[in-house]
Enzyme design. Sequence first.
Site, short mmCIF file in Angstrom:
data_model
loop_
_atom_site.label_atom_id
_atom_site.label_comp_id
_atom_site.label_asym_id
_atom_site.label_seq_id
_atom_site.Cartn_x
_atom_site.Cartn_y
_atom_site.Cartn_z
N PRO B 128 0.73 -1.14 -0.15
CA PRO B 128 0.29 0.38 0.44
C PRO B 128 1.12 1.12 0.22
O PRO B 128 0.70 2.11 -0.64
CB PRO B 128 -0.82 -0.40 1.20
CG PRO B 128 -0.67 -1.20 1.52
CD PRO B 128 0.46 -2.21 0.97
N TYR B 129 2.02 1.66 1.08
CA TYR B 129 3.04 2.32 0.69
C TYR B 129 3.13 2.69 -0.82
O TYR B 129 3.69 3.97 -0.78
CB TYR B 129 3.91 1.84 2.17
CG TYR B 129 5.21 3.43 1.52
CD1 TYR B 129 4.48 4.56 2.18
CD2 TYR B 129 6.32 2.36 1.13
CE1 TYR B 129 5.77 5.54 2.25
CE2 TYR B 129 7.17 4.12 1.27
CZ TYR B 129 7.37 4.98 1.81
OH TYR B 129 8.24 5.78 1.39
N TYR B 130 4.16 1.87 -1.38
CA TYR B 130 4.54 1.69 -2.61
C TYR B 130 2.76 1.93 -3.42
O TYR B 130 3.99 3.07 -4.58
CB TYR B 130 4.69 0.89 -3.05
CG TYR B 130 6.32 0.16 -2.82
CD1 TYR B 130 7.60 0.72 -3.90
CD2 TYR B 130 6.87 -0.70 -1.51
CE1 TYR B 130 9.02 0.64 -2.87
CE2 TYR B 130 7.91 -0.78 -1.22
CZ TYR B 130 9.17 -0.10 -1.92
OH TYR B 130 10.42 -0.39 -1.69
N LYS B 133 3.55 6.18 -2.91
CA LYS B 133 4.89 6.47 -3.79
C LYS B 133 4.55 5.89 -5.12
O LYS B 133 4.68 7.41 -5.54
CB LYS B 133 5.81 5.86 -2.95
CG LYS B 133 6.04 5.80 -1.43
CD LYS B 133 6.23 7.61 -1.04
CE LYS B 133 7.69 8.14 -1.28
NZ LYS B 133 7.48 9.80 -0.87
#
Lengths: 214, 214
Positions: B128-130, B133
Amino acid sequence: MKVLVVGGNGQIGSLFLEQVRESTDWDPVAMIRKKEQADKFDQMGVSTVVGDLEWPVEELEKVVQGHDAVVFTAGSGGSTGADKTLLIDLDGAVKMMQAAENQNISRFVMVSALGASSRDRWNADLKPYYVAKHFADDALVRSSLDYTIVRPGRLLNEKGTGRIEVGEEVERASIPRADVASALIEVLRQPGTIGKSFDLISGEQDISKAIEAL
Amino acid sequence: MKVLVVGGNGQIGSLFLEQVRESTDWDPVAMIRKKEQADKFDQMGVSTVVGDLEWPVEELEKVVQGHDAVVFTAGSGGSTGADKTLLIDLDGAVKMMQAAENQNISRFVMVSALGASSRDRWNADLKPYYVAKHFADDALVRSSLDYTIVRPGRLLNEKGTGRIEVGEEVERASIPRADVASALIEVLRQPGTIGKSFDLISGEQDISKAIEAL
């Protein structure tokens, strides 16, 4: 017309599939995550294809292949966390767009959310969800697809009224899911909706005429 | 050069500010969320400006106004949920880009994450972070800004070595935060980095020469 419904197992998706069976001669196909979910659709006379929005684009291409249009009405839903909102509502949607582009399936209808287009209209309680929808819609507008973005207001489980209001920016209001499903059928029927995005709530106008006047 | 550091209170941000004070004649400004956070920066001789990535673009324009460059090294961090990842790492970053564009501040350096550029290289545990970003980086590339996107590997709190490896796609490896901070200074020093994106890990090359060879 062979229409792939991504999120066919969801509430709007299921109503859309029922109405397509009743009122069109199209061939709707529900994308399901697991084979076990096929029974319900078999009974409706709706074909199914197994696919998961967490799959890579290349796998989603195999799912989307051979269809004439995609209706995207999937959502990670309120019971999962924002991690799934990122993976499904944003990245899953964009991967499906890329899969459709790669397979030369040009028609793509997105079910978004009222006000998703402008930050100052985002529902304060649902901001992370609106971020995901906003960026997915934005990617669709920039894609090469023949898109339409439908942004319904607060969804109700009431009976459809057949009467709606549409517009670039309409006041925050509600709409039965059945009327959203009917509006999606009209969008697919009317090529004039290609390249358009609109808010959708209950209103006074006949669904077909309201969509025609967009 | 007046450099606004978004995320100045973070680990890379603080190291960057220290190094800017030590090795340049630039005027760095830390964006902080609350006035109470100013003490640490006052002691470093670094100016501060109060700003919050959850603010609307118009408010962020007032924060960014008058600077020559923005270094974006903010992150919602591991202790908050994915809802903040959507609001800060994705939408906050994009709002800051829009604020910079609207204020004609062209130089924008983004701290991203190794492999963010291609889905098949995303860290499975941090997907989810990727997603956040990836879509923020994508918006930066499409913006009118003079961007550079720096994608460091796994961040360490070790002492800097002054030696790095850079490239469009380097193997998954680590790098001390101090070396990331030094690389950011070199990026701002070298206009040849405008329009470039690169992975960054510890390596054999001198930081300045590695960045120059990009």
